[in-house]
Write an enzyme that holds these catalytic residues in place. Structure first.
Site, mmCIF file in Angstrom:
data_model
loop_
_atom_site.group_PDB
_atom_site.id
_atom_site.type_symbol
_atom_site.label_atom_id
_atom_site.label_comp_id
_atom_site.label_asym_id
_atom_site.label_seq_id
_atom_site.Cartn_x
_atom_site.Cartn_y
_atom_site.Cartn_z
ATOM 1 N N GLY A 14 35.414 -26.737 -67.077
ATOM 2 C CA GLY A 14 36.620 -27.524 -66.362
ATOM 3 C C GLY A 14 35.806 -28.412 -65.007
ATOM 4 O O GLY A 14 34.806 -28.921 -65.245
ATOM 5 N N GLY A 15 36.695 -28.715 -64.664
ATOM 6 C CA GLY A 15 36.452 -29.640 -63.125
ATOM 7 C C GLY A 15 35.344 -28.879 -62.373
ATOM 8 O O GLY A 15 34.386 -29.740 -61.927
ATOM 9 N N MET A 16 35.553 -27.883 -62.188
ATOM 10 C CA MET A 16 34.588 -27.128 -61.194
ATOM 11 C C MET A 16 33.740 -25.857 -61.640
ATOM 12 O O MET A 16 32.730 -25.694 -61.049
ATOM 13 C CB MET A 16 35.264 -26.602 -59.873
ATOM 14 C CG MET A 16 35.942 -25.367 -60.282
ATOM 15 S SD MET A 16 36.695 -24.797 -58.391
ATOM 16 C CE MET A 16 36.512 -22.921 -59.029
ATOM 17 N N ALA A 17 34.136 -25.586 -62.916
ATOM 18 C CA ALA A 17 33.548 -24.333 -63.343
ATOM 19 C C ALA A 17 33.309 -24.510 -64.957
ATOM 20 O O ALA A 17 33.956 -25.174 -65.626
ATOM 21 C CB ALA A 17 34.140 -23.087 -62.845
ATOM 22 N N GLU A 18 32.291 -23.708 -65.369
ATOM 23 C CA GLU A 18 32.016 -23.587 -66.800
ATOM 24 C C GLU A 18 32.256 -21.948 -67.074
ATOM 25 O O GLU A 18 32.175 -21.409 -66.177
ATOM 26 C CB GLU A 18 30.868 -24.063 -67.386
ATOM 27 C CG GLU A 18 29.502 -23.153 -66.720
ATOM 28 C CD GLU A 18 28.298 -24.041 -66.817
ATOM 29 O OE1 GLU A 18 28.207 -24.675 -67.780
ATOM 30 O OE2 GLU A 18 27.335 -23.418 -66.257
ATOM 31 N N VAL A 19 32.777 -21.750 -68.396
ATOM 32 C CA VAL A 19 33.150 -20.325 -68.950
ATOM 33 C C VAL A 19 32.247 -20.099 -70.053
ATOM 34 O O VAL A 19 32.103 -20.900 -70.732
ATOM 35 C CB VAL A 19 34.721 -20.537 -69.281
ATOM 36 C CG1 VAL A 19 35.021 -18.899 -69.687
ATOM 37 C CG2 VAL A 19 35.577 -20.768 -68.000
ATOM 38 N N LYS A 37 32.564 -16.963 -65.528
ATOM 39 C CA LYS A 37 33.268 -18.379 -65.049
ATOM 40 C C LYS A 37 32.433 -18.371 -63.858
ATOM 41 O O LYS A 37 32.366 -17.559 -62.806
ATOM 42 C CB LYS A 37 34.582 -17.991 -64.576
ATOM 43 C CG LYS A 37 35.133 -19.526 -64.011
ATOM 44 C CD LYS A 37 36.614 -19.295 -63.918
ATOM 45 C CE LYS A 37 37.173 -20.583 -63.320
ATOM 46 N NZ LYS A 37 38.767 -20.343 -63.093
ATOM 47 N N ASP A 143 47.995 -23.720 -63.150
ATOM 48 C CA ASP A 143 47.470 -24.216 -64.506
ATOM 49 C C ASP A 143 48.127 -23.423 -65.881
ATOM 50 O O ASP A 143 47.040 -22.979 -66.621
ATOM 51 C CB ASP A 143 46.030 -24.299 -64.448
ATOM 52 C CG ASP A 143 45.322 -24.976 -65.534
ATOM 53 O OD1 ASP A 143 46.070 -25.830 -66.223
ATOM 54 O OD2 ASP A 143 44.132 -25.033 -65.788
#
Length: 157
Positions: A14-19, A37, A143
């Site tokens: 995503g914009g600020m994080a990865e999962v 996350k 979201d």
């Protein structure tokens, strides 16, 4: 490895994080699959993003509902803040809808209604959730999207 977590596969960005799909091992052969996350390295020093992730963890830790992924813990490893969450074996609704479109199949209306109703149950619970002292949490999910609805292999949403 990310601390005590074995990172298996990145499953979202995503914009600020990865999962990440990850595994944590314990004593005597214990092993649990979880989702991690974590803030992207480029935002690791950004206090606003760190505060947002920590606020998400605090709010979600209070929520106990069948239609909401459980948060197990949060923390910081080597300067990267993260949340460890429940892994739901299945597919997100966006992928299911994409595959149905590609194969020119329609999802039966009763299945669509079931997915919508189960998602609404989770949202209703979150919107009406209270803290340990009975005070409203005033949660608004900002979201709600098909990619944030997970359809488990056993039929849960």
């Amino acid at each position: 490895m990310f601390g005590r977590y074995e990172m298996i596969d990145r499953i979202g960005l995503g914009g600020m994080a990865e999962v990440w799909l990850a595994r944590v091992a314990g004593v005597g052969g214990f092993s649990k699959t979880v989702v991690i996350k974590k803030i992207l390295p480029s935002f690791a020093q950004n206090k606003t993003f760190i505060d947002m992730l920590l606020a998400e963890a605090r709010l979600c830790a209070v929520l106990q509902h069948a239609n909401i992924v459980q948060v197990y813990e949060n923390g910081e490893i080597e300067g990267i803040f993260y949340i460890a969450m429940e892994y739901v074996a299945g597919y997100d609704l966006f992928k299911v809808l994409s595959r149905a479109t590609q194969s020119q199949q329609r999802i039966p209306p009763e299945i669509c209604l079931y997915i919508a109703a189960e998602g609404a149950k989770g949202l209703h619970y979150a919107h009406n959730a209270r803290d340990h002292y009975g005070r409203p949490l005033h949660i608004i999910h900002r979201d709600v999207s098909p990619s944030n609805l997970i359809l488990s292999e056993s039929g849960e949403v």
